[in-house]
Design a protein around this motif. Structure first.
Motif, PDB file in Angstrom:
ATOM      1  N   THR A   1     -18.632  -2.792 -15.653  1.00 43.22           N
ATOM      2  CA  THR A   1     -19.047  -3.451 -14.413  1.00 43.22           C
ATOM      3  C   THR A   1     -17.891  -3.506 -13.420  1.00 43.22           C
ATOM      4  OG1 THR A   1     -20.669  -4.802 -15.606  1.00 43.22           O
ATOM      5  CG2 THR A   1     -19.989  -5.587 -13.441  1.00 43.22           C
ATOM      6  N   ILE A   2     -16.700  -3.827 -13.910  1.00 43.11           N
ATOM      7  CA  ILE A   2     -15.525  -3.903 -13.035  1.00 43.11           C
ATOM      8  C   ILE A   2     -15.218  -2.539 -12.431  1.00 43.11           C
ATOM      9  CG2 ILE A   2     -13.035  -4.366 -12.973  1.00 43.11           C
ATOM     10  CD1 ILE A   2     -13.609  -6.357 -15.343  1.00 43.11           C
ATOM     11  N   LEU A   3     -15.259  -1.509 -13.248  1.00 46.13           N
ATOM     12  CA  LEU A   3     -14.998  -0.158 -12.737  1.00 46.13           C
ATOM     13  C   LEU A   3     -16.043   0.247 -11.707  1.00 46.13           C
ATOM     14  CD1 LEU A   3     -13.946   1.892 -15.915  1.00 46.13           C
ATOM     15  CD2 LEU A   3     -12.482   0.844 -14.199  1.00 46.13           C
ATOM     16  N   ALA A   4     -17.301  -0.109 -11.965  1.00 47.39           N
ATOM     17  CA  ALA A   4     -18.378   0.264 -11.050  1.00 47.39           C
ATOM     18  C   ALA A   4     -18.229  -0.419  -9.694  1.00 47.39           C
ATOM     19  CB  ALA A   4     -19.728  -0.081 -11.663  1.00 47.39           C
ATOM     20  N   ASN A   5     -17.589  -1.596  -9.678  1.00 46.33           N
ATOM     21  CA  ASN A   5     -17.444  -2.368  -8.443  1.00 46.33           C
ATOM     22  C   ASN A   5     -16.114  -2.138  -7.735  1.00 46.33           C
ATOM     23  OD1 ASN A   5     -19.952  -3.656  -8.604  1.00 46.33           O
ATOM     24  ND2 ASN A   5     -19.156  -5.263  -9.934  1.00 46.33           N
ATOM     25  N   SER A   6     -15.320  -1.205  -8.217  1.00 48.57           N
ATOM     26  CA  SER A   6     -13.959  -1.049  -7.697  1.00 48.57           C
ATOM     27  C   SER A   6     -13.646   0.383  -7.294  1.00 48.57           C
ATOM     28  CB  SER A   6     -12.936  -1.493  -8.756  1.00 48.57           C
ATOM     29  OG  SER A   6     -13.173  -2.809  -9.178  1.00 48.57           O
ATOM     30  N   LYS A   7     -12.748   0.515  -6.352  1.00 52.39           N
ATOM     31  CA  LYS A   7     -12.191   1.822  -5.988  1.00 52.39           C
ATOM     32  C   LYS A   7     -11.149   2.197  -7.032  1.00 52.39           C
ATOM     33  CE  LYS A   7      -8.868   3.743  -2.703  1.00 52.39           C
ATOM     34  NZ  LYS A   7      -7.982   3.405  -1.566  1.00 52.39           N
ATOM     35  N   ILE A   8     -11.239   3.416  -7.561  1.00 52.38           N
ATOM     36  CA  ILE A   8     -10.276   3.885  -8.566  1.00 52.38           C
ATOM     37  C   ILE A   8      -9.439   5.008  -7.985  1.00 52.38           C
ATOM     38  CG2 ILE A   8      -9.982   4.901 -10.847  1.00 52.38           C
ATOM     39  CD1 ILE A   8     -12.516   3.532 -11.703  1.00 52.38           C
ATOM     40  N   ASN A   9      -8.135   4.827  -8.024  1.00 55.40           N
ATOM     41  CA  ASN A   9      -7.204   5.822  -7.499  1.00 55.40           C
ATOM     42  C   ASN A   9      -6.743   6.754  -8.607  1.00 55.40           C
ATOM     43  OD1 ASN A   9      -6.481   4.658  -4.612  1.00 55.40           O
ATOM     44  ND2 ASN A   9      -6.490   2.919  -6.014  1.00 55.40           N
ATOM     45  N   GLU A  10      -6.596   8.010  -8.281  1.00 52.39           N
ATOM     46  CA  GLU A  10      -6.126   9.000  -9.246  1.00 52.39           C
ATOM     47  C   GLU A  10      -4.631   9.265  -9.111  1.00 52.39           C
ATOM     48  OE1 GLU A  10      -7.948  10.121 -11.673  1.00 52.39           O
ATOM     49  OE2 GLU A  10      -9.764   9.112 -10.951  1.00 52.39           O
ATOM     50  N   THR A  11      -3.970   8.605  -8.175  1.00 55.45           N
ATOM     51  CA  THR A  11      -2.542   8.800  -7.940  1.00 55.45           C
ATOM     52  C   THR A  11      -1.753   7.642  -8.543  1.00 55.45           C
ATOM     53  OG1 THR A  11      -2.735   7.675  -5.808  1.00 55.45           O
ATOM     54  CG2 THR A  11      -2.959  10.081  -5.807  1.00 55.45           C
ATOM     55  N   THR A  12      -0.421   7.730  -8.441  1.00 61.88           N
ATOM     56  CA  THR A  12       0.463   6.642  -8.857  1.00 61.88           C
ATOM     57  C   THR A  12       1.083   6.023  -7.613  1.00 61.88           C
ATOM     58  OG1 THR A  12       0.986   7.770 -10.930  1.00 61.88           O
ATOM     59  CG2 THR A  12       2.508   6.045 -10.217  1.00 61.88           C
ATOM     60  N   PRO A  13       1.044   4.690  -7.484  1.00 64.51           N
ATOM     61  CA  PRO A  13       1.585   4.078  -6.269  1.00 64.51           C
ATOM     62  C   PRO A  13       3.104   4.150  -6.210  1.00 64.51           C
ATOM     63  CG  PRO A  13       0.905   2.399  -7.828  1.00 64.51           C
ATOM     64  CD  PRO A  13       0.456   3.708  -8.401  1.00 64.51           C
ATOM     65  N   ASP A  14       3.656   3.874  -5.039  1.00 59.39           N
ATOM     66  CA  ASP A  14       5.107   3.817  -4.840  1.00 59.39           C
ATOM     67  C   ASP A  14       5.588   2.417  -5.195  1.00 59.39           C
ATOM     68  OD1 ASP A  14       7.724   3.881  -4.068  1.00 59.39           O
ATOM     69  OD2 ASP A  14       7.345   4.365  -1.959  1.00 59.39           O
ATOM     70  N   PHE A  15       6.240   2.290  -6.334  1.00 59.32           N
ATOM     71  CA  PHE A  15       6.670   0.974  -6.800  1.00 59.32           C
ATOM     72  C   PHE A  15       7.940   0.477  -6.109  1.00 59.32           C
ATOM     73  CE2 PHE A  15       4.199   2.569 -10.521  1.00 59.32           C
ATOM     74  CZ  PHE A  15       3.180   1.628 -10.451  1.00 59.32           C
ATOM     75  N   ASN A  16       8.487   1.274  -5.209  1.00 64.05           N
ATOM     76  CA  ASN A  16       9.585   0.797  -4.371  1.00 64.05           C
ATOM     77  C   ASN A  16       9.082  -0.127  -3.270  1.00 64.05           C
ATOM     78  OD1 ASN A  16      12.201   2.359  -5.118  1.00 64.05           O
ATOM     79  ND2 ASN A  16      10.604   3.928  -5.085  1.00 64.05           N
ATOM     80  N   GLN A  17       7.781  -0.031  -2.976  1.00 63.66           N
ATOM     81  CA  GLN A  17       7.194  -0.764  -1.859  1.00 63.66           C
ATOM     82  C   GLN A  17       6.266  -1.868  -2.354  1.00 63.66           C
ATOM     83  OE1 GLN A  17       8.168   0.061   1.239  1.00 63.66           O
ATOM     84  NE2 GLN A  17       9.407   1.708   0.353  1.00 63.66           N
ATOM     85  N   ILE A  18       6.306  -3.014  -1.669  1.00 65.46           N
ATOM     86  CA  ILE A  18       5.325  -4.049  -1.965  1.00 65.46           C
ATOM     87  C   ILE A  18       3.943  -3.570  -1.523  1.00 65.46           C
ATOM     88  CG2 ILE A  18       6.993  -5.935  -1.792  1.00 65.46           C
ATOM     89  CD1 ILE A  18       5.847  -6.525   1.010  1.00 65.46           C
ATOM     90  N   SER A  19       2.916  -4.144  -2.108  1.00 69.85           N
ATOM     91  CA  SER A  19       1.546  -3.794  -1.723  1.00 69.85           C
ATOM     92  C   SER A  19       0.930  -4.965  -0.969  1.00 69.85           C
ATOM     93  CB  SER A  19       0.704  -3.464  -2.954  1.00 69.85           C
ATOM     94  OG  SER A  19      -0.627  -3.190  -2.593  1.00 69.85           O
ATOM     95  N   THR A  20       0.466  -4.713   0.245  1.00 66.93           N
ATOM     96  CA  THR A  20      -0.068  -5.778   1.099  1.00 66.93           C
ATOM     97  C   THR A  20      -1.526  -5.545   1.507  1.00 66.93           C
ATOM     98  OG1 THR A  20       0.774  -4.684   3.077  1.00 66.93           O
ATOM     99  CG2 THR A  20       2.219  -6.300   2.020  1.00 66.93           C
ATOM    100  N   THR A  21      -2.118  -4.460   1.017  1.00 69.86           N
ATOM    101  CA  THR A  21      -3.532  -4.178   1.296  1.00 69.86           C
ATOM    102  C   THR A  21      -4.279  -4.055  -0.024  1.00 69.86           C
ATOM    103  OG1 THR A  21      -3.181  -1.776   1.329  1.00 69.86           O
ATOM    104  CG2 THR A  21      -2.962  -2.965   3.429  1.00 69.86           C
ATOM    105  N   ASN A  22      -5.593  -4.100   0.040  1.00 66.47           N
ATOM    106  CA  ASN A  22      -6.404  -3.968  -1.167  1.00 66.47           C
ATOM    107  C   ASN A  22      -6.459  -2.503  -1.586  1.00 66.47           C
ATOM    108  OD1 ASN A  22      -8.243  -4.030  -3.237  1.00 66.47           O
ATOM    109  ND2 ASN A  22      -9.812  -5.160  -2.113  1.00 66.47           N
ATOM    110  N   GLU A  23      -5.646  -2.141  -2.569  1.00 66.70           N
ATOM    111  CA  GLU A  23      -5.551  -0.746  -3.007  1.00 66.70           C
ATOM    112  C   GLU A  23      -6.515  -0.421  -4.142  1.00 66.70           C
ATOM    113  OE1 GLU A  23      -1.611   0.877  -3.502  1.00 66.70           O
ATOM    114  OE2 GLU A  23      -0.731  -0.703  -2.263  1.00 66.70           O
TER     115      GLU A  23
END
Length: 400
Positions: A69-91
């Motif tokens: 259910t969680i996967l069905a309700n969420s955007k799934i990214n196939e990349t790896t984020p940049d952990f040098n940067q804080i995240s301020t948007t819903n990724e």
């Protein structure tokens, strides 16, 4: 001709039943999202006769488990984020390997990871934020208090009420053993079965297991809630790995003394390399109730916990969008208070230091003997079913 048609219909029915059973029982975390994009959440398959009006097969109901259910309700990214940067948007969700398989973790200003589950000692509903889906499909989440989210708090809820109180990480600070969730004198990886309602447990003439102050506070709180007192709720909380990673990457470990600095692997991964991983290097640091089968079919878990509850790791904070020494008031783990993680950072100048999340949302290090907030973490069973979509006005709830 009619006989032939009936045979064909029966064969079609058998094929549909086989396909339906296969979908129901053999869907993995990795391919579920692809399937739900093509099918409704409760799809039915109906076969009719040649006149087009007689149902000859019962509907095949696809029942989602919570993680599906969680996967069905969420955007799934196939990349790896940049952990040098804080995240301020819903990724949305990203993927990484943990000790149990492929984990999916929320990152950034997430607003669809709310869960209502259990009641505290006063009978008040408790609210949680999903951190990630573990590799076995169980659902890891962090305590967010007893206040229901609103539109204005759908991403960030702040205040002391987001914790269960304050505690030291450990009563001591002048030994490297005090970075342990449990510890034993003169041992780098000390642990053992010892209920957190006790400060320590003597297991033989020469060995005493000590519970950290943080573990004592969490265990004592836990047994006052329905997570422990209500049998049906208790059975939904899953045994899983809490990693208190005490492996050393710089310096040589010793229990005490004003020695050269010792740095633990979470510091190297999060401050030096900015490359967090969800796997736990040592079985001794995998805090569990029982032994657990890992993804490589080896046995893991130290079996030291009495209750399946602990704290978030600094690695999980980094994956959610926190960065060492960079403020972030926009991601979902920001609470406006400073609270402990489970991850050691260093022992130097005769003091033990552990990661915490500062009141400004940055990852930082503090001396283990200081008082900071406590935000317990639990895991829901991989078999649990959820209603809702995780948003502030339709939070996830466990259903039978």
């Amino acid at each position: 001709k009619r006989k032939k048609k009936r045979i064909i219909i029966i064969l079609l029915l058998l094929i549909l039943v086989i396909i339906g059973l296969g979908i129901y029982t053999a869907i993995s975390i990795n391919n579920w999202k692809k399937i739900v994009q093509e099918m409704s959440k409760n799809e039915t398959s109906i076969v009719k006769d040649t006149d087009g009006n007689t149902t000859v097969s019962e509907p095949i109901i696809i029942v989602q488990k919570g993680w599906q259910t969680i996967l069905a309700n969420s955007k799934i990214n196939e990349t790896t984020p940049d952990f040098n940067q804080i995240s301020t948007t819903n990724e949305g969700l990203f993927k990484a390997q943990d000790d149990l398989g492929t984990s999916y973790y929320f990152r950034g200003a997430v607003d669809n990871n709310w869960v209502k589950f259990g009641k505290d000692s006063t009978g008040t509903d408790m609210y949680w934020r999903i951190i990630r889906i573990n590799g076995d499909g169980s659902i890891r989440m962090i305590y967010s208090g007893t206040t229901a989210p609103t539109e204005s708090t759908k991403v960030v809820m702040t205040g002391e009420s987001t914790s269960i109180g304050k505690s030291k990480f450990s009563d001591g600070k002048n030994s490297s053993i005090y970075v342990g969730y449990q510890y034993v004198d003169n041992k780098q990886f000390g642990y053992g079965k010892c209920d957190g309602s006790n400060a320590s447990c003597r297991i033989d003439r020469s060995t005493t297991i000590y519970n950290s102050s943080l573990k004592q506070a969490i265990d004592k709180w836990y047994i006052t809630t329905t997570l422990y007192t209500d049998e049906s709720t208790k059975n939904i909380v899953s045994d899983s790995i809490f990693c208190n990673d005490r492996s050393v990457t710089e310096g040589s470990w010793t229990s005490s003394g004003n020695m050269s600095p010792v740095y633990y692997s979470p510091r190297t991964r999060l401050e030096t390399n900015k490359s967090p991983i969800l796997t736990c290097p040592n079985i001794e640091d995998m805090f569990t109730i029982n032994n657990i089968t890992l993804k490589n079919n080896e046995i893991g878990g130290n079996g030291a916990l009495t209750y399946s509850v602990s704290a978030i790791t600094a690695v999980e904070v980094a994956m959610a969008g926190g960065v060492m020494k960079l403020n972030n008031t926009s991601f979902y783990l920001y609470s406006g208070i400073t609270y402990w993680t489970l991850s050691p950072i260093a022992y130097h100048t005769s003091t033990s230091n552990v990661f915490n999340v500062e009141s400004t949302g940055k990852l930082n290090a503090n001396i283990s003997g200081q008082y900071y907030g406590i935000r317990p973490v639990i895991n829901l069973s991989k078999d649990v079913k959820l209603s809702g979509n995780g948003t502030w006005n339709n939070v996830y709830e466990v259903v039978n």
